[in-house]
Design an enzyme around this catalytic site. Structure first.
Site, PDB file in Angstrom:
ATOM      1  N   LYS A   1       4.274   2.667   8.617  1.00 36.41           N
ATOM      2  CA  LYS A   1       3.034   3.412   8.866  1.00 36.41           C
ATOM      3  C   LYS A   1       1.826   2.481   8.959  1.00 36.41           C
ATOM      4  CE  LYS A   1       3.071   7.020   6.177  1.00 36.41           C
ATOM      5  NZ  LYS A   1       2.806   7.922   5.007  1.00 36.41           N
TER       6      LYS A   1
ATOM      7  N   LYS B   1       0.860  -1.193   0.000  1.00 32.37           N
ATOM      8  CA  LYS B   1       0.000   0.000   0.000  1.00 32.37           C
ATOM      9  C   LYS B   1       0.882   1.224   0.000  1.00 32.37           C
ATOM     10  CE  LYS B   1      -4.054   1.877   0.117  1.00 32.37           C
ATOM     11  NZ  LYS B   1      -3.555   2.642  -1.057  1.00 32.37           N
TER      12      LYS B   1
ATOM     13  N   ASN C   1      -2.481  19.357  -0.244  1.00 33.51           N
ATOM     14  CA  ASN C   1      -3.570  18.602   0.341  1.00 33.51           C
ATOM     15  C   ASN C   1      -3.463  18.489   1.865  1.00 33.51           C
ATOM     16  OD1 ASN C   1      -5.757  16.884   0.270  1.00 33.51           O
ATOM     17  ND2 ASN C   1      -4.469  15.068   0.093  1.00 33.51           N
TER      18      ASN C   1
ATOM     19  N   LYS D   1       5.479   1.938  -2.719  1.00 34.73           N
ATOM     20  CA  LYS D   1       5.417   3.319  -3.218  1.00 34.73           C
ATOM     21  C   LYS D   1       5.813   3.320  -4.679  1.00 34.73           C
ATOM     22  CE  LYS D   1       4.789   7.550  -1.464  1.00 34.73           C
ATOM     23  NZ  LYS D   1       4.171   7.895  -0.172  1.00 34.73           N
TER      24      LYS D   1
ATOM     25  N   THR E   1      -5.538  13.112   5.483  1.00 38.24           N
ATOM     26  CA  THR E   1      -4.165  13.235   5.989  1.00 38.24           C
ATOM     27  C   THR E   1      -4.053  14.474   6.881  1.00 38.24           C
ATOM     28  OG1 THR E   1      -3.450  12.227   3.920  1.00 38.24           O
ATOM     29  CG2 THR E   1      -1.739  13.111   5.332  1.00 38.24           C
TER      30      THR E   1
ATOM     31  N   SER F   1      -7.639   5.410   3.198  1.00 36.47           N
ATOM     32  CA  SER F   1      -7.447   4.547   2.020  1.00 36.47           C
ATOM     33  C   SER F   1      -7.862   3.114   2.362  1.00 36.47           C
ATOM     34  CB  SER F   1      -5.982   4.537   1.598  1.00 36.47           C
ATOM     35  OG  SER F   1      -5.698   5.619   0.754  1.00 36.47           O
TER      36      SER F   1
HETATM   37  N1  GLU Z   1       0.708   8.937  -0.127  1.00 37.20           N
HETATM   38  C1  GLU Z   1       0.100   8.863   1.165  1.00 37.20           C
HETATM   39  C2  GLU Z   1       1.131   8.526   2.226  1.00 37.20           C
HETATM   40  O1  GLU Z   1       2.301   8.778   2.054  1.00 37.20           O
HETATM   41  C3  GLU Z   1      -1.114   7.929   1.185  1.00 37.20           C
HETATM   42  C4  GLU Z   1      -0.839   6.502   0.860  1.00 37.20           C
HETATM   43  C5  GLU Z   1      -2.108   5.650   0.736  1.00 37.20           C
HETATM   44  O2  GLU Z   1      -3.182   6.131   0.960  1.00 37.20           O
HETATM   45  O3  GLU Z   1      -1.935   4.480   0.391  1.00 37.20           O
HETATM   46  O4  GLU Z   1       0.810   8.074   3.284  1.00 37.20           O
END
Ligand code: GLU
Length: 423
Positions: free
Chosen positions: A100, A76, A227, A112, A196, A355
């Site tokens: 995370k 994810k 955002n 990522k 976020t 998410s």
């Molecule tokens: N890009 C965001 C982060 O760094 C969200 C990642 C997601 O929702 O999977 O946490």
């Protein structure tokens, strides 16, 4: 452990991440055989993304998708479009996603992606072609049970919609759960865009309560007004804190009496940045780090808080809205100076948490109200902050190390229980 042959591990965001793992290792003696798992990505894919530009020429872009760890579930993590994207950065960002997801106890691993491109230089059609070709190049390793992308710096819900459509075309049916952060009409979740920033605010409330800072009337400085920064700014403003400084790509604005955040969003929509906003003065970007504030929110890119800046920061609470904003040396200086740092791996986890809700809603084809989503998000974030804080107190360590203790324990226990194939 042998160093990775394909990457310079002594600099960049990956280096910062490895240092963070070194700091947690002493607390994981009972799992020490497995710790090297975290020091290399499970899978890293580099792709060439050729597209036909509007003028008929062909340009090639570098694309990446890294799956750092899949021990606890599918990968994810977001997809970044930025001119500085490289393998080192995407690997670090994917690793921070592993940590995370585990801190929040979401059933995901970490991944990522990114394309080395400045999206502002592309037309809408070029951006769509880039997204579709990139999706098709990484298509064999993503999927709702494999790896689920989401937005990050430089991407948004429209990009996620194209990813969903391209992937679905290759499968022959609509697969909403392959990506999160989609438009609501395409199976996106209510509350995802603001999640976020909301999570950053919740962490701020929890931290302020514990260090005895009254939010009302407190001074907040925010780097980044995308955002994350804009929503966090609004929620602090709404709680009657004074947002005294905001920095974005156009510069830094300052008002010691507080900036009117209720009007700033509209201004940014119209003029493309914060500079020139009413009742503010422009200060030099570097002066942002000297601003008299109680709460500092880096919500832009990694590697912003250097040792030099750490020595000047006045705020007592630092809320890491960005991923990896603080260098390890700076971390030490801030802690030495008695600051409370709420680390990225919990502070900006509101996005991946919603998410997760989006993915669950897509799979079950049953959608929740925004109030339900916010309520569930608040609950999970408060619980995680509680766990991290208690772990830090128990182990006499920083909140970052505490978050890593909780996360790595979960990840490495999963690794241990699954065993090493073929054994
Ligand atoms: N890009 C965001 C982060 O760094 C969200 C990642 C997601 O929702 O999977 O946490």
């Amino acid at each position: 452990m042998d160093k990775l042959s394909y990457l310079n591990e002594s600099s960049g965001a990956w280096h910062t991440y490895l240092k963070q793992i070194d700091r947690v290792a002493p607390y994981l003696e009972h799992l020490k055989e497995y710790i090297d798992t975290l020091k290399r990505p499970k899978r890293a894919l580099i792709v060439d993304v050729p597209i036909v530009m509007d003028d008929g020429s062909i340009r090639h872009f570098e694309g990446f998708r890294v799956q750092h760890n899949l021990s606890r579930g599918p990968g994810k993590g977001g997809i970044r479009y930025h001119p500085d994207v490289d393998l080192n950065e995407v690997m670090a960002l994917s690793a921070w996603m592993t940590i995370k997801s585990a801190v929040l106890n979401l059933p995901f691993g970490g991944a990522k992606g990114g394309v080395r491109v400045d999206p502002s230089t592309l037309s809408a059609r070029e951006l769509e072609r880039l997204t579709r070709r990139y999706t098709s190049e990484i298509g064999h390793i993503i999927g709702p049970q494999k790896d689920i992308p989401a937005p990050d710096v430089g991407t948004n819900q429209h990009v996620m919609g194209w990813i969903m459509d391209t992937y679905s075309s290759s499968q022959g049916y609509t697969v909403t759960g392959v990506v999160t952060g989609k438009p609501v009409h395409l199976g996106g979740s209510l509350g995802r865009i603001k999640a976020t920033g909301r999570g950053v605010y919740i962490c701020g409330v929890e931290a302020a309560k514990r260090v005895g800072l009254e939010l009302k009337g407190s001074k907040v400085a925010i780097q980044g007004y995308g955002n994350v920064g804009s929503e966090a700014a609004f929620l602090f403003y709404d709680a009657q804190a004074m947002v005294v400084a905001v920095q974005d790509h156009t510069g830094t604005i300052y008002n010691r009496e507080g900036i009117d955040i209720s009007k700033l969003n509209e201004y940014v929509q119209q003029f493309g940045g914060v500079c020139g906003f009413e009742n503010t003065e422009n200060i030099a970007n570097e002066e942002f780090w000297d601003v008299d504030a109680d709460i500092l929110i880096p919500a832009a890119l990694e590697g912003q808080i250097t040792a030099h800046r750490a020595n000047r920061i006045k705020a007592s609470i630092i809320l890491e809205g960005a991923n990896g904003p603080t260098y390890p040396e700076a971390d030490d200086i801030l802690i030495e100076r008695g600051k409370t740092i709420v680390p990225d791996v919990i502070c900006n986890a509101g996005g991946v948490t919603v998410s997760y809700f989006e993915w669950v809603q897509d799979i079950s084809s049953f959608f929740w109200s925004e109030a339900e989503i916010n309520h569930k998000l608040d609950d999970l974030m408060v619980k995680a902050m509680d766990e991290v804080w208690n772990t830090a107190t128990k182990n006499h360590c920083t909140l970052r190390t505490a978050a890593y203790i909780l996360a790595c324990e979960r990840i490495l226990t999963a690794r241990k229980e699954r065993g090493i194939f073929p054994g």
